[in-house]
Design a protein around this motif. Sequence first.
Motif, PDB file in Angstrom:
ATOM      1  N   ALA A  60      65.872 -46.961  22.986  1.00  0.00           N
ATOM      2  CA  ALA A  60      64.727 -47.822  22.643  1.00  0.00           C
ATOM      3  C   ALA A  60      64.275 -47.518  21.437  1.00  0.00           C
ATOM      4  N   GLY A  61      65.437 -46.989  20.266  1.00  0.00           N
ATOM      5  CA  GLY A  61      65.078 -46.584  19.240  1.00  0.00           C
ATOM      6  C   GLY A  61      64.528 -47.880  18.410  1.00  0.00           C
ATOM      7  N   GLY A  62      63.423 -47.452  17.455  1.00  0.00           N
ATOM      8  CA  GLY A  62      62.482 -48.424  16.805  1.00  0.00           C
ATOM      9  C   GLY A  62      61.383 -48.981  17.543  1.00  0.00           C
ATOM     10  N   SER A  63      61.223 -48.403  18.878  1.00  0.00           N
ATOM     11  CA  SER A  63      59.980 -48.839  19.493  1.00  0.00           C
ATOM     12  C   SER A  63      59.139 -47.954  19.058  1.00  0.00           C
ATOM     13  N   THR A  64      57.628 -48.314  19.192  1.00  0.00           N
ATOM     14  CA  THR A  64      56.496 -47.581  18.756  1.00  0.00           C
ATOM     15  C   THR A  64      56.034 -46.733  19.927  1.00  0.00           C
ATOM     16  N   ALA A  65      55.807 -45.591  19.536  1.00  0.00           N
ATOM     17  CA  ALA A  65      55.315 -44.660  20.681  1.00  0.00           C
ATOM     18  C   ALA A  65      53.854 -45.265  21.037  1.00  0.00           C
ATOM     19  N   THR A  66      53.660 -45.493  22.294  1.00  0.00           N
ATOM     20  CA  THR A  66      52.450 -45.816  22.589  1.00  0.00           C
ATOM     21  C   THR A  66      51.478 -44.690  23.373  1.00  0.00           C
ATOM     22  N   PRO A  67      50.411 -44.738  23.532  1.00  0.00           N
ATOM     23  CA  PRO A  67      49.745 -43.720  24.247  1.00  0.00           C
ATOM     24  C   PRO A  67      50.044 -43.146  25.360  1.00  0.00           C
ATOM     25  N   GLU A  68      50.663 -43.992  26.360  1.00  0.00           N
ATOM     26  CA  GLU A  68      51.173 -43.884  27.495  1.00  0.00           C
ATOM     27  C   GLU A  68      52.463 -43.035  27.237  1.00  0.00           C
ATOM     28  N   HIS A  69      53.488 -43.192  26.214  1.00  0.00           N
ATOM     29  CA  HIS A  69      54.481 -42.550  26.047  1.00  0.00           C
ATOM     30  C   HIS A  69      54.014 -41.066  25.591  1.00  0.00           C
ATOM     31  N   LEU A  70      52.945 -41.093  24.804  1.00  0.00           N
ATOM     32  CA  LEU A  70      52.533 -39.539  24.391  1.00  0.00           C
ATOM     33  C   LEU A  70      52.063 -38.782  25.515  1.00  0.00           C
ATOM     34  N   ALA A  71      51.349 -39.574  26.284  1.00  0.00           N
ATOM     35  CA  ALA A  71      50.715 -38.937  27.518  1.00  0.00           C
ATOM     36  C   ALA A  71      51.716 -38.187  28.326  1.00  0.00           C
ATOM     37  N   PHE A  72      52.852 -39.118  28.617  1.00  0.00           N
ATOM     38  CA  PHE A  72      53.979 -38.828  29.403  1.00  0.00           C
ATOM     39  C   PHE A  72      54.757 -37.446  28.919  1.00  0.00           C
ATOM     40  N   TYR A  73      55.029 -37.451  27.410  1.00  0.00           N
ATOM     41  CA  TYR A  73      55.682 -36.529  26.652  1.00  0.00           C
ATOM     42  C   TYR A  73      54.881 -35.208  26.792  1.00  0.00           C
ATOM     43  N   GLN A  74      53.631 -35.282  26.465  1.00  0.00           N
ATOM     44  CA  GLN A  74      52.609 -34.089  26.786  1.00  0.00           C
ATOM     45  C   GLN A  74      52.642 -33.549  28.004  1.00  0.00           C
ATOM     46  N   LYS A  75      52.717 -34.175  28.901  1.00  0.00           N
ATOM     47  CA  LYS A  75      52.547 -33.630  30.165  1.00  0.00           C
ATOM     48  C   LYS A  75      53.773 -32.830  30.455  1.00  0.00           C
ATOM     49  N   TRP A  76      55.074 -33.391  30.101  1.00  0.00           N
ATOM     50  CA  TRP A  76      56.259 -32.786  30.378  1.00  0.00           C
ATOM     51  C   TRP A  76      56.709 -31.652  29.450  1.00  0.00           C
ATOM     52  N   ALA A  77      55.955 -31.789  28.148  1.00  0.00           N
ATOM     53  CA  ALA A  77      56.463 -30.573  27.135  1.00  0.00           C
ATOM     54  C   ALA A  77      55.612 -29.327  27.648  1.00  0.00           C
ATOM     55  N   SER A  78      54.893 -29.586  28.237  1.00  0.00           N
ATOM     56  CA  SER A  78      53.699 -28.278  28.627  1.00  0.00           C
ATOM     57  C   SER A  78      54.711 -27.688  29.588  1.00  0.00           C
ATOM     58  N   VAL A  79      55.810 -28.280  30.181  1.00  0.00           N
ATOM     59  CA  VAL A  79      56.769 -27.681  31.246  1.00  0.00           C
ATOM     60  C   VAL A  79      57.990 -27.259  30.805  1.00  0.00           C
ATOM     61  N   PHE A  80      58.456 -28.337  29.876  1.00  0.00           N
ATOM     62  CA  PHE A  80      60.069 -28.007  29.578  1.00  0.00           C
ATOM     63  C   PHE A  80      60.013 -28.338  27.983  1.00  0.00           C
ATOM     64  N   PRO A  81      61.182 -27.667  27.629  1.00  0.00           N
ATOM     65  CA  PRO A  81      61.421 -27.670  26.018  1.00  0.00           C
ATOM     66  C   PRO A  81      61.942 -29.332  25.796  1.00  0.00           C
ATOM     67  N   LEU A  82      61.922 -29.726  24.536  1.00  0.00           N
ATOM     68  CA  LEU A  82      62.330 -31.089  24.034  1.00  0.00           C
ATOM     69  C   LEU A  82      63.857 -31.324  24.648  1.00  0.00           C
ATOM     70  N   ASP A  83      64.666 -30.540  24.450  1.00  0.00           N
ATOM     71  CA  ASP A  83      66.012 -30.682  24.841  1.00  0.00           C
ATOM     72  C   ASP A  83      66.157 -31.135  26.304  1.00  0.00           C
ATOM     73  N   VAL A  84      65.370 -30.627  27.152  1.00  0.00           N
ATOM     74  CA  VAL A  84      65.697 -30.827  28.475  1.00  0.00           C
ATOM     75  C   VAL A  84      64.825 -32.515  28.835  1.00  0.00           C
ATOM     76  N   ILE A  85      63.861 -32.440  28.075  1.00  0.00           N
ATOM     77  CA  ILE A  85      63.340 -33.792  28.244  1.00  0.00           C
ATOM     78  C   ILE A  85      64.182 -34.998  27.657  1.00  0.00           C
ATOM     79  N   LEU A  86      64.849 -34.512  26.493  1.00  0.00           N
ATOM     80  CA  LEU A  86      65.993 -35.550  25.845  1.00  0.00           C
ATOM     81  C   LEU A  86      67.070 -35.696  26.983  1.00  0.00           C
TER      82      LEU A  86
END
Length: 174
Positions: A72-98
């Motif tokens: 979904a490249g080119g999509s805009t990061a929504t507040p929901e996307h940011l909240a999702f990322y921030q939740k999991w970034a507290s547990v996993f590094p970015l490479d695991v999330i990717l």
Amino acid sequence: KWTRDWGFTLDAVKLACAQTTKSRNPSMKYLDSILRSLYEKGLTTSSRIHAARSREEDDAAAVRKVLLALGAGGSTATPEHLAFYQKWASVFPLDVILYAAGQAARYSKKPFPYMEKVLQSWRDAGYRTVADVENRKKADAALNREIEKLFQIAGIQKTVLEADRKKYRKWTAE
């Protein structure tokens, strides 16, 4: 109120003033709402505001990478996307999330809920790195081969599922 009651430094108020210029109609009411929001987040000095903005920019960049991995490249990061990322970034590094995003892109039409389940299962299993996940996949593949042999002997024709692996582990442990 801003400096006396809320504890803002003059530099922090100036930063908030600069933010009002992004509006078509900057006003004292708008400035007050910006400062109230910053105050509620505990950001009352210019250094804290800069640090928070830097984190927000870093998180937004990471979300764009996740969206790209989801196809979904080119999509805009929504507040929901940011909240999702921030939740999991507290547990996993970015490479695991990717890595989870790559799986979600292949296996699900609803990638964020799928990623949520995948990351939750990895967290519960104690996986913290891509190597942890890949090692588990290799172990599961070897276990699948053993179970498939049993299925073949028993005349069972079906795909090996996680439930089958759990039963097999239990049986072989006893």
